[in-house]
Design a protein around this motif. Structure first.
Motif, PDB file in Angstrom:
ATOM      1  N   LYS A   1       7.603 -10.493  13.845  1.00 35.64           N
ATOM      2  CA  LYS A   1       8.329 -10.594  12.575  1.00 35.64           C
ATOM      3  C   LYS A   1       9.402  -9.521  12.489  1.00 35.64           C
ATOM      4  CE  LYS A   1       4.825 -12.484   9.484  1.00 35.64           C
ATOM      5  NZ  LYS A   1       3.768 -12.028   8.587  1.00 35.64           N
ATOM      6  N   LYS A   2      10.447  -9.819  11.742  1.00 29.64           N
ATOM      7  CA  LYS A   2      11.502  -8.797  11.679  1.00 29.64           C
ATOM      8  C   LYS A   2      11.007  -7.606  10.872  1.00 29.64           C
ATOM      9  CE  LYS A   2      14.215 -10.661   7.774  1.00 29.64           C
ATOM     10  NZ  LYS A   2      13.887  -9.731   6.732  1.00 29.64           N
ATOM     11  N   PRO A   3      11.382  -6.409  11.300  1.00 30.54           N
ATOM     12  CA  PRO A   3      10.836  -5.207  10.659  1.00 30.54           C
ATOM     13  C   PRO A   3      11.291  -5.095   9.211  1.00 30.54           C
ATOM     14  CG  PRO A   3      12.589  -4.664  12.220  1.00 30.54           C
ATOM     15  CD  PRO A   3      12.344  -6.123  12.351  1.00 30.54           C
ATOM     16  N   ARG A   4      10.401  -4.610   8.383  1.00 29.51           N
ATOM     17  CA  ARG A   4      10.765  -4.399   6.990  1.00 29.51           C
ATOM     18  C   ARG A   4      11.294  -2.986   6.827  1.00 29.51           C
ATOM     19  NH1 ARG A   4       5.220  -5.558   4.276  1.00 29.51           N
ATOM     20  NH2 ARG A   4       4.684  -4.416   6.150  1.00 29.51           N
ATOM     21  N   ALA A   5      11.905  -2.747   5.651  1.00 27.54           N
ATOM     22  CA  ALA A   5      12.360  -1.390   5.361  1.00 27.54           C
ATOM     23  C   ALA A   5      11.142  -0.469   5.400  1.00 27.54           C
ATOM     24  CB  ALA A   5      13.005  -1.365   3.987  1.00 27.54           C
ATOM     25  N   VAL A   6      11.330   0.725   5.952  1.00 24.25           N
ATOM     26  CA  VAL A   6      10.213   1.655   6.084  1.00 24.25           C
ATOM     27  C   VAL A   6       9.980   2.367   4.752  1.00 24.25           C
ATOM     28  CG1 VAL A   6       9.425   3.730   7.232  1.00 24.25           C
ATOM     29  CG2 VAL A   6      10.733   2.012   8.495  1.00 24.25           C
ATOM     30  N   SER A   7       8.742   2.363   4.289  1.00 21.93           N
ATOM     31  CA  SER A   7       8.483   3.156   3.085  1.00 21.93           C
ATOM     32  C   SER A   7       7.390   4.174   3.378  1.00 21.93           C
ATOM     33  CB  SER A   7       8.114   2.260   1.896  1.00 21.93           C
ATOM     34  OG  SER A   7       7.141   1.326   2.279  1.00 21.93           O
ATOM     35  N   ARG A   8       7.412   5.237   2.576  1.00 25.62           N
ATOM     36  CA  ARG A   8       6.508   6.361   2.784  1.00 25.62           C
ATOM     37  C   ARG A   8       5.600   6.535   1.581  1.00 25.62           C
ATOM     38  NH1 ARG A   8       6.801  10.106   6.547  1.00 25.62           N
ATOM     39  NH2 ARG A   8       6.611  12.182   5.669  1.00 25.62           N
ATOM     40  N   PRO A   9       4.322   6.857   1.816  1.00 31.93           N
ATOM     41  CA  PRO A   9       3.436   7.090   0.667  1.00 31.93           C
ATOM     42  C   PRO A   9       3.792   8.403  -0.029  1.00 31.93           C
ATOM     43  CG  PRO A   9       2.305   7.600   2.727  1.00 31.93           C
ATOM     44  CD  PRO A   9       3.632   7.032   3.107  1.00 31.93           C
ATOM     45  N   THR A  10       3.562   8.472  -1.327  1.00 31.07           N
ATOM     46  CA  THR A  10       3.796   9.728  -2.053  1.00 31.07           C
ATOM     47  C   THR A  10       2.588  10.638  -1.840  1.00 31.07           C
ATOM     48  OG1 THR A  10       2.683   8.920  -4.011  1.00 31.07           O
ATOM     49  CG2 THR A  10       5.040   8.469  -3.849  1.00 31.07           C
ATOM     50  N   GLU A  11       2.749  11.921  -2.198  1.00 31.13           N
ATOM     51  CA  GLU A  11       1.637  12.870  -2.085  1.00 31.13           C
ATOM     52  C   GLU A  11       0.441  12.369  -2.899  1.00 31.13           C
ATOM     53  OE1 GLU A  11       1.212  15.273  -0.091  1.00 31.13           O
ATOM     54  OE2 GLU A  11       3.252  15.411   0.719  1.00 31.13           O
ATOM     55  N   ALA A  12       0.759  11.800  -4.079  1.00 21.75           N
ATOM     56  CA  ALA A  12      -0.324  11.329  -4.958  1.00 21.75           C
ATOM     57  C   ALA A  12      -1.072  10.174  -4.292  1.00 21.75           C
ATOM     58  CB  ALA A  12       0.262  10.886  -6.295  1.00 21.75           C
ATOM     59  N   GLU A  13      -0.334   9.302  -3.637  1.00 26.45           N
ATOM     60  CA  GLU A  13      -0.986   8.173  -2.965  1.00 26.45           C
ATOM     61  C   GLU A  13      -1.871   8.652  -1.821  1.00 26.45           C
ATOM     62  OE1 GLU A  13       1.835   4.258  -3.423  1.00 26.45           O
ATOM     63  OE2 GLU A  13       2.667   5.953  -2.319  1.00 26.45           O
TER      64      GLU A  13
END
Ligand SMILES: [Zn+2]
Ligand SMILES: [Zn+2]
Length: 507
Positions: free
Chosen positions: A275-287
């Motif tokens: 599958k085509k790659p999705r935008a990369v997201s990062r977890p927050t400190e709280a997560e």
């Protein structure tokens, strides 16, 4: 004089069997080799199959407790043209609610900070309030539960439909996804609401009791249900077999593992990777602070706060990836890894004539990220002949073959990975000698400790009994005492404890 049972028997070499012979021998199992699956692939006109271990280990006449369909009616093609032969384990999310309360109040380390002797409340309480026990269901039934909850905002996250309730709101058809009657589902939830709220109330009461240290349970000394009784007769027989026939044991285990690998098929996984790659997201400190460990909560808790994967160097925040699962935003976990420390020559020069080129000096236990730990599985699914081997990766191998990026899957150079896996086979051979020595040393220490207790701590008497315990085995040795001494010091040196095991809790 001792009378012996002399036992000789055969176990079929599974790797030598044709698909038809396997099917005759394992009527209760299923897999890529079964005539039903082969016929279905022809009928659906596909070469691609996604068949998981849940499917392989349920009998061909299994039926879904939700929709009641039998296996042949569960098969269907995914949108990517892969034949799906998979089953899910459906569980009551209410059983996670207790944990999430403690998690919210005390943070991810809650297990370590709850008052002493209260851990059983969470375990037993969570099971107590469940509306149903975990059940294997078909993909479509599990999917229907999720689809309804996504549509009906009034249903709390911790509510799950019982398989018998799913049956009421779906219309099942052979080889197709369910049709869902959302209004029937809404009515079922309304019916169950009062009972569900009472269960929620009970969890909350139990959680408060846990937090204030009420209703404690003094632990007993019964052997763990999971580990089995180390002194039990079954274990005794198994250990005897291991000691008498170590090679046969290894051969049979490998043969069985290869059979499991031959049963499943993961074509769907490869499709998902493309599958085509999705935008990369990062977890927050709280997560990160409230992350549940992705199925390995104990390890997530056991790792130090400044943990980094020793192979790829990424930290907790880097190793989490956005998940496809709507209810679980992040995926990723820590996995145990055994790293072997190799020495090139015997350090003691006096014995130079006995020096060997390389041997395993000791092992270390580490926690690595899921991406690093699954490279070998990827190699094994691509090269079936490697899958039956003991190939292993050390940190240096993982670094050489994978490129790590935060919050993304590793880019693996599969050609290099294959080379490294094959090159590791001599080391895999060395590990056998190493573990034999390790187990001998640790076994000797266990016997000595138990004798020490029996002798009321008198070391001299325990030592004499230890020597006579090993007398038969050491009959030919000039200095049996020296050998025992060596084994005990080796046990202290290499018989290390698992640093990531939290204090035992009630099973
Ligand atoms: Zn079903
Ligand atoms: Zn890693």
């Amino acid at each position: 004089m001792v009378d012996w049972h002399v036992i000789e028997f055969g176990i079929p070499k599974l790797s030598s069997l044709t698909d038809e012979q396997l099917e005759g021998l394992y009527v209760e199992r299923d897999g890529r080799w079964s005539s039903a699956i082969k016929a279905a692939m022809r009928r659906f006109g596909t070469e691609k199959l996604d068949l998981d271990e849940n499917w392989a280990s349920r009998s061909p006449d299994w039926d879904c407790p939700g929709c009641g369909r039998r296996k042949p009616d569960l098969l269907r093609l995914s949108s990517a043209g892969v034949l799906l032969a998979r089953l899910d384990i459906h569980h009551d999310h209410l059983t996670d609610h207790f944990k999430s309360i403690l998690h919210a109040k005390l943070g991810p380390q809650w297990r370590a900070v709850i008052p002493p002797d209260t851990a059983h409340l969470e375990k037993l309480g969570s099971r107590l309030v469940a509306r149903f026990e975990p059940s294997t269901v078909c993909l479509d039934c599990n999917g229907a539960d999720g689809a309804v909850k996504a549509k009906l905002q009034e249903i709390p996250r911790s509510f799950s439909f019982r398989p018998s309730e799913i049956r009421r709101f779906v219309t099942a058809r052979p080889n197709a996804e369910h049709q869902i009657d959302v209004e029937v589902a809404r009515a079922i939830f309304a019916e169950a609401r009062l009972d569900f709220d009472r269960r929620l109330g009970l969890v909350e009461t139990l959680a408060v009791m846990t937090l204030v240290g009420e209703m404690t349970l003094e632990p007993g000394n019964q052997p763990s249900m999971l580990a089995g009784n180390p002194m039990g007769m079954y274990r005794h027989l198994h250990n005897w077999f291991l000691r008498e026939c170590p090679e046969q044991h290894t051969m049979v285990s490998k043969d069985v593992e290869a059979f499991e690998a031959r049963s499943v098929s993961r074509d769907g996984v490869a499709t998902a990777e493309r599958k085509k790659p999705r935008a990369v997201s990062r977890p927050t400190e709280a997560e990160i602070a409230v992350y549940d460990g992705g199925g390995a909560f104990d390890l997530w808790q056991a790792a130090p706060s400044d943990w980094r994967c020793p192979a790829c160097g990424r930290d907790r925040r880097d190793i989490l990836r956005r998940s496809n699962n709507r209810k679980r935003l992040w995926a990723g976990k820590l996995v145990r890894h055994t790293e072997y420390i190799i020495t090139d020559s015997v350090p003691d020069d006096e014995d130079a004539e006995f020096a060997v080129n390389a041997f395993i000096d000791r092992h270390e236990l580490h926690l690595i990220c899921l991406d690093c730990s699954t490279i070998m599985a990827g190699v094994k699914s691509r090269w079936p002949d490697i899958s039956a081997s003991d190939a292993l990766f050390q940190f240096s191998d993982m670094r050489a073959i994978a490129t790590a990026t935060p919050n993304q899957a590793h880019k693996v150079d599969w050609v290099a990975a294959e080379e490294h896996a094959r090159a590791s086979l001599p080391l895999a051979e060395l590990t056998k000698t190493y573990w034999k020595h390790h187990n001998e040393a640790v076994g000797c220490r266990a016997v000595y400790r138990s004798l020490l207790t029996k002798c009321g701590g008198n070391k001299q008497r325990a030592w004499i009994r230890l020597s006579s315990y090993y007398a038969a085995e050491f009959a030919g040795l000039e200095e049996p005492e020296g050998w025992l001494d060596f084994l005990l010091s080796e046990a202290d040196r290499i018989g290390i404890d698992d640093p990531f095991r939290l204090p035992a809790s009630v099973a």
